[in-house]
Scaffold this motif. Sequence first.
Motif, PDB file in Angstrom:
ATOM      1  N   LEU A 266      36.937  41.465  44.754  1.00 36.56           N
ATOM      2  CA  LEU A 266      38.200  42.669  44.755  1.00 36.56           C
ATOM      3  C   LEU A 266      38.192  42.940  43.238  1.00 36.56           C
ATOM      4  O   LEU A 266      38.454  41.839  42.564  1.00 36.56           O
ATOM      5  N   CYS A 267      38.807  43.984  42.990  1.00 39.65           N
ATOM      6  CA  CYS A 267      39.104  44.243  41.469  1.00 39.65           C
ATOM      7  C   CYS A 267      40.163  45.505  41.443  1.00 39.65           C
ATOM      8  O   CYS A 267      40.275  46.210  42.363  1.00 39.65           O
ATOM      9  N   ARG A 268      41.005  45.606  40.345  1.00 41.57           N
ATOM     10  CA  ARG A 268      42.012  46.603  40.007  1.00 41.57           C
ATOM     11  C   ARG A 268      41.512  47.193  38.857  1.00 41.57           C
ATOM     12  O   ARG A 268      41.710  46.472  37.699  1.00 41.57           O
ATOM     13  N   ALA A 269      40.731  48.507  39.064  1.00 45.41           N
ATOM     14  CA  ALA A 269      40.335  49.303  37.811  1.00 45.41           C
ATOM     15  C   ALA A 269      41.538  49.633  36.900  1.00 45.41           C
ATOM     16  O   ALA A 269      41.305  49.967  35.953  1.00 45.41           O
ATOM     17  N   SER A 270      42.643  50.123  37.288  1.00 43.45           N
ATOM     18  CA  SER A 270      43.622  50.430  36.670  1.00 43.45           C
ATOM     19  C   SER A 270      45.124  50.173  37.071  1.00 43.45           C
ATOM     20  O   SER A 270      44.974  49.699  38.199  1.00 43.45           O
ATOM     21  N   SER A 793      38.114  29.778  50.648  1.00 44.54           N
ATOM     22  CA  SER A 793      39.245  29.857  49.748  1.00 44.54           C
ATOM     23  C   SER A 793      39.195  30.942  48.919  1.00 44.54           C
ATOM     24  O   SER A 793      38.243  31.625  48.869  1.00 44.54           O
ATOM     25  N   VAL A 794      40.192  31.067  48.197  1.00 44.65           N
ATOM     26  CA  VAL A 794      40.264  32.296  47.211  1.00 44.65           C
ATOM     27  C   VAL A 794      40.721  31.887  45.859  1.00 44.65           C
ATOM     28  O   VAL A 794      41.365  30.650  45.833  1.00 44.65           O
ATOM     29  N   GLY A 795      40.413  32.556  44.903  1.00 41.90           N
ATOM     30  CA  GLY A 795      40.863  32.223  43.543  1.00 41.90           C
ATOM     31  C   GLY A 795      42.540  32.618  43.196  1.00 41.90           C
ATOM     32  O   GLY A 795      42.978  31.713  42.260  1.00 41.90           O
ATOM     33  N   SER A 796      43.138  33.250  44.010  1.00 43.77           N
ATOM     34  CA  SER A 796      44.517  33.646  43.697  1.00 43.77           C
ATOM     35  C   SER A 796      44.842  34.369  42.031  1.00 43.77           C
ATOM     36  O   SER A 796      45.886  33.817  41.554  1.00 43.77           O
ATOM     37  N   SER A 797      43.776  34.994  41.801  1.00 48.51           N
ATOM     38  CA  SER A 797      43.690  35.601  40.265  1.00 48.51           C
ATOM     39  C   SER A 797      44.287  36.955  40.274  1.00 48.51           C
ATOM     40  O   SER A 797      44.231  37.548  39.038  1.00 48.51           O
ATOM     41  N   PHE A 798      44.457  37.679  41.529  1.00 46.56           N
ATOM     42  CA  PHE A 798      44.696  39.041  41.410  1.00 46.56           C
ATOM     43  C   PHE A 798      45.800  39.673  40.635  1.00 46.56           C
ATOM     44  O   PHE A 798      45.635  40.547  39.895  1.00 46.56           O
ATOM     45  N   ILE A 799      47.004  39.159  40.652  1.00 48.38           N
ATOM     46  CA  ILE A 799      48.032  39.309  39.921  1.00 48.38           C
ATOM     47  C   ILE A 799      47.851  39.204  38.385  1.00 48.38           C
ATOM     48  O   ILE A 799      48.297  40.034  37.572  1.00 48.38           O
ATOM     49  N   SER A 800      47.607  37.949  38.071  1.00 40.45           N
ATOM     50  CA  SER A 800      47.359  37.550  36.781  1.00 40.45           C
ATOM     51  C   SER A 800      46.419  38.426  35.995  1.00 40.45           C
ATOM     52  O   SER A 800      46.214  38.530  34.662  1.00 40.45           O
ATOM     53  N   ALA A 801      45.025  38.564  36.833  1.00 46.44           N
ATOM     54  CA  ALA A 801      43.896  38.815  36.112  1.00 46.44           C
ATOM     55  C   ALA A 801      43.392  40.132  36.306  1.00 46.44           C
ATOM     56  O   ALA A 801      42.224  40.487  36.006  1.00 46.44           O
ATOM     57  N   GLY A 802      43.929  40.821  37.830  1.00 45.91           N
ATOM     58  CA  GLY A 802      43.403  41.992  38.047  1.00 45.91           C
ATOM     59  C   GLY A 802      42.223  41.919  38.868  1.00 45.91           C
ATOM     60  O   GLY A 802      41.370  43.053  39.272  1.00 45.91           O
ATOM     61  N   PHE A 803      41.658  40.795  39.353  1.00 45.80           N
ATOM     62  CA  PHE A 803      40.528  40.737  40.287  1.00 45.80           C
ATOM     63  C   PHE A 803      40.430  39.263  41.228  1.00 45.80           C
ATOM     64  O   PHE A 803      41.344  38.683  40.848  1.00 45.80           O
ATOM     65  N   GLU A 804      39.745  39.123  42.195  1.00 46.13           N
ATOM     66  CA  GLU A 804      40.011  38.093  43.131  1.00 46.13           C
ATOM     67  C   GLU A 804      38.635  37.766  43.493  1.00 46.13           C
ATOM     68  O   GLU A 804      37.564  38.670  43.619  1.00 46.13           O
TER      69      GLU A 804
END
Length: 826
Positions: A266-270, A793-804
Motif C-alpha cells: 500500500l502507498c500514498r502517492a500524494s 504482521s504489518v510494518g505500521s509505517s503508513f502514517i510516518s512513511a506513506g507506505f505499508e
Amino acid sequence: MKQRQARAALFVTSAITALVGAAPAFAQSTLNEVVVTARRVEERLQDVPISITVYNQDQLDQRNIVTATDLATYTPSLTTNQRFGPEKSSFVIRGFTQESGTSPSVGVYFADVVLPRAQGGTTSGSSPLPGAFFDLQNVQVLKGPQGTLFGRNTTGGAVLLVPQKPVDRYEGFVEGSLGNYDMWRTSAVVNLPLAETLRVRMSVDRQKRGGYMKNKSGIGPSSYNDVDYWAARLGIVADLSEDIENYTIFAYNNSYGRGYASRIELCRASGASGGGALLGPLACAQIARQNARGDGRLDVEVNNPKPLIDLSQIQGINTTTWRASEALTVKNIISYSEFRERASFSLNGENFRIPTGLPGAGQPFNYILLNPPPQPGGGNSIQSTFTEELQFQGNLWEDRFVWQAGGYFELSEPMGFSEGYTAILLSCTDVRTLQCINPTGGGQVSWSRTKTKFDNKGLYGQGTFKITDRLSLTGGIRYTFDKIKSTGESTRIRIRPGAVGGFQDIVCNDTLRFNVPDGPDPGTSPDPLVVSSPEACRLSLKQKSDKPTWLIDLDYKPIDDVLLYAKYARGYRQGGINMTNVGIETWGPEKVDSYEVGGKASFGGSFPGYFNIAAFYNDFQEQQITANLIARPESGLAGGNAIVNAGKSTIWGIEVDSSVTLFEDLRFDLGYAYLDTELKEIDIPTLPADSPFLQVIPTAEVGRPLSFSPKNRVTLTASYRLPLSEDLGDLSIGATYVYTDPQSATSSQVSPLWKLPSTNLLNLNIDWKNIGGRPVDLSLFATNVTDEIYPVSVGSSFISAGFESVLYGPPRMYGMRLRYRFGADS
C-alpha cells in the motif's frame, strides 16, 4: 458487552452442570495418563486446576512443529508476534503481547529454567529457537498468570519444554527428512546406561530449507524466510545415593539465515508530509513494478545486499534432588546461559531509488536498514544469564497438606555492548565509516550501544490443604524484587546533505550535541564514530520495582474423574529502560487481576476421552504500550519509539480442550478459544519542557481489541489407525484443521492494513511405524495443504512513511521422514 459476558457465563455454567450431572456415567479413563509439571511437581493433567494444552513428542512430529510459530498454529489460546520474523517471534496468550524492548509476557522454560534473556533493539530471546522442539517428553502451554511458582513476566501464561530425561536402557534412533523448498533434515538420539547409577542421553538436530519469499530486486539473496539451524543436547543423570539424584543438561541452538522479508502492499502517492512525501511515491513506483511483473504475494523486492539473522543460545542446567524423607524433598536448580544475536534486515522491505534531481540519483537507498556491529565478537544482543533456585517440597498430616517453598535468584549481565547501526533515509556503502549519500537532507545513522543488567530475586510459597477428601484449598504468594541498570552511549549522526562527505553533527542520547558544520574530510579523518566521544554520550539509568503476586484456588472433585475449580490470581510484568528517549527512558511494571472458573472430566467406557473447559476475566492495568515519538522540527531528529505505561484493558474468554476415541481406532481432538479484549483507557505521559520530542502517540486506540488476539480460534484433529496385521506394522492417518478469526496486527488503525484476515489451514500426516515388523518408521506430512497465502504482521509505517508493508506466513510445505530405531526402542 455485558450481554456477551452473560451468555458466556451461562454457557460455562451449563457445561459444568452437565459434567456434574453426567458424573455417574464416568469411569476410570483407559487413556494413557498424561503427566504435567504445571505446579512444579509431577501430577496427572486432569488433576491440575489450570487451563493447559499438552503435546507429546509424537504429536509434535505429526504436526511438523519446529519453531515457536508452528506451536502457536495448533494451540487455540497461543499466537505469536512475528513483526521481526519467525525466528524472533514472541508468544502471546490471552491478549498479553510482548512489545519491542519489553520483557516477555509469556515465560518460556526449558527443564524448569527460564530461557536466556536478550536485550537488543528488536524483540528476540526469551523464546525457543528453531530446533528446540525435538527429543522432548512434552510441551505444556499454561494459560493465565503463573506468577506464584514461575515468577514475574508470566502475566499471559507460560510454555514449558520438558526434555526427554536419560533412562536406564540402551535406545535411540537416526532420522532423515526431505521436502519441498529444498528442505532436508537429519536427527539422531542415543541413550546410554553407562552404569547402574549413571545414564547419558545425546541428541542432535540439523535442518536447512530454502526461502519462500522470492526476491526480485537483483540485490542480495534470491529468497528470504529460509531455515538453517543446528541444535544439540546432552543429558546426564547420576544417582549419587538412593536418595540423591543429580541431573545435568547442556543445550545448544544456532539459527543462521537470511531473515524475513516483507512486501510493500500500500502507498500514498500524494498528500503526505515529512518523509512520507518522498517515500510514498517511491513505494507506489515499487508496487507498479511488482504489478508489471505479475508478482504474487510471496514475491518481494528488497535491496539489502547482505541480510542475516544469526541467533545462538547455550544453556547449562544442573538439578540436584534430595529425597530427605517421605515428607520432605529438597531440590536445587542452577543454570548458566548465553544469548547472541547478529542481524541485518530491512525493516519494511523496500527497494527505493534516489529520484532524479537529488544527489546520487538512481542509486538504491533505504528507509530503515538495521546492521550488526563490525567486530566479530560483537552483536546486536549479547547477554548472559545465571539463575539459582532452592526449592523445598513436602507434605503433612498424611498428605492432607502438600506444600512447596523456595527462593529464586537471577542475574543477567551483558557480555559487552549490545549495539547496532541503523541507516535511515540513506544510501550507504559502509555504515561504519559513514560512506553514505543523504539525498533527502534528513538522513542519519543511529548508533545504539547499551549494556543492561537485570538483578531479580524472589521468595515464594504455595500449599494445598484438603478440607475434605473432595474439597481442596490452594493458596500461594511470591514476592519479587527487580532491579535494572542500563548504560547507553546511543548516538544519532546526522549526515551532511548531498554526496559522500562525512557527518554534519552528532546528537548524543537526544540531549548533547556535537556541532561539526562542515564535517571531517573523507579518508583523512579518524573513525567518525570515535569523534562522537562515547564517554561524553554515556548515560546510566536505574529502575527498581518490588511486587507481590498471589493465587487463591478452590477445587472440588465430586467423583474421581471430575474436577471443578475457581481461582483468583495476581500477575505482574516488570518495567524497563530505553536509553534513547529523553524524558521517557523508563517505564514501570504492569499488573493483572485474573478470575477463572473451570471444569475437567475424563471418561472411559466405549468412548474414552476427556472434556476440559475454563472461563476467565482479566483486569489489566498499567499496560505497557509502544508509542511513536514526533520530534520537534528544530531538533533535526527523525522521531523514535518508546514504551509507556498508557493502558488499561479488560480481557475475558472461554477455552475448551477435549478428546474422544471412537471404535478404538478413530480419535478426535478439539481445541477452542474465545477471546474478547478491549483497551479501555489510555493515559499519555507528559513530556518534559526540554524534550526534543513534541508529541507521544500510542500505537493503540481506546475501544480497539489488543493485538494478535483473535476472537475465535478452533483446532480440530482427526486420526485413524488402520486395522493392519502386526506383520505389516502400525499405519495411521491424521488431519488437523485450524480456523482463526480476523485479528489486529496493531492495537490502532494507524495502518489501513491493521487487521489480519481470517485463516483456514489444513495439515495432513501419514505415519507408518514398524514397517514389515522392523524398527523402521515412515512419515509423510503436508502443512497448509490448500496453499493459503496469509499475512502474519504489518510494518505500521503508513502514517510516518506513506507506505505499508506486510509479512506473510509459509505456503504449502510437504515432505517425508524416515526413522530407524535401535536398542530397546526397536
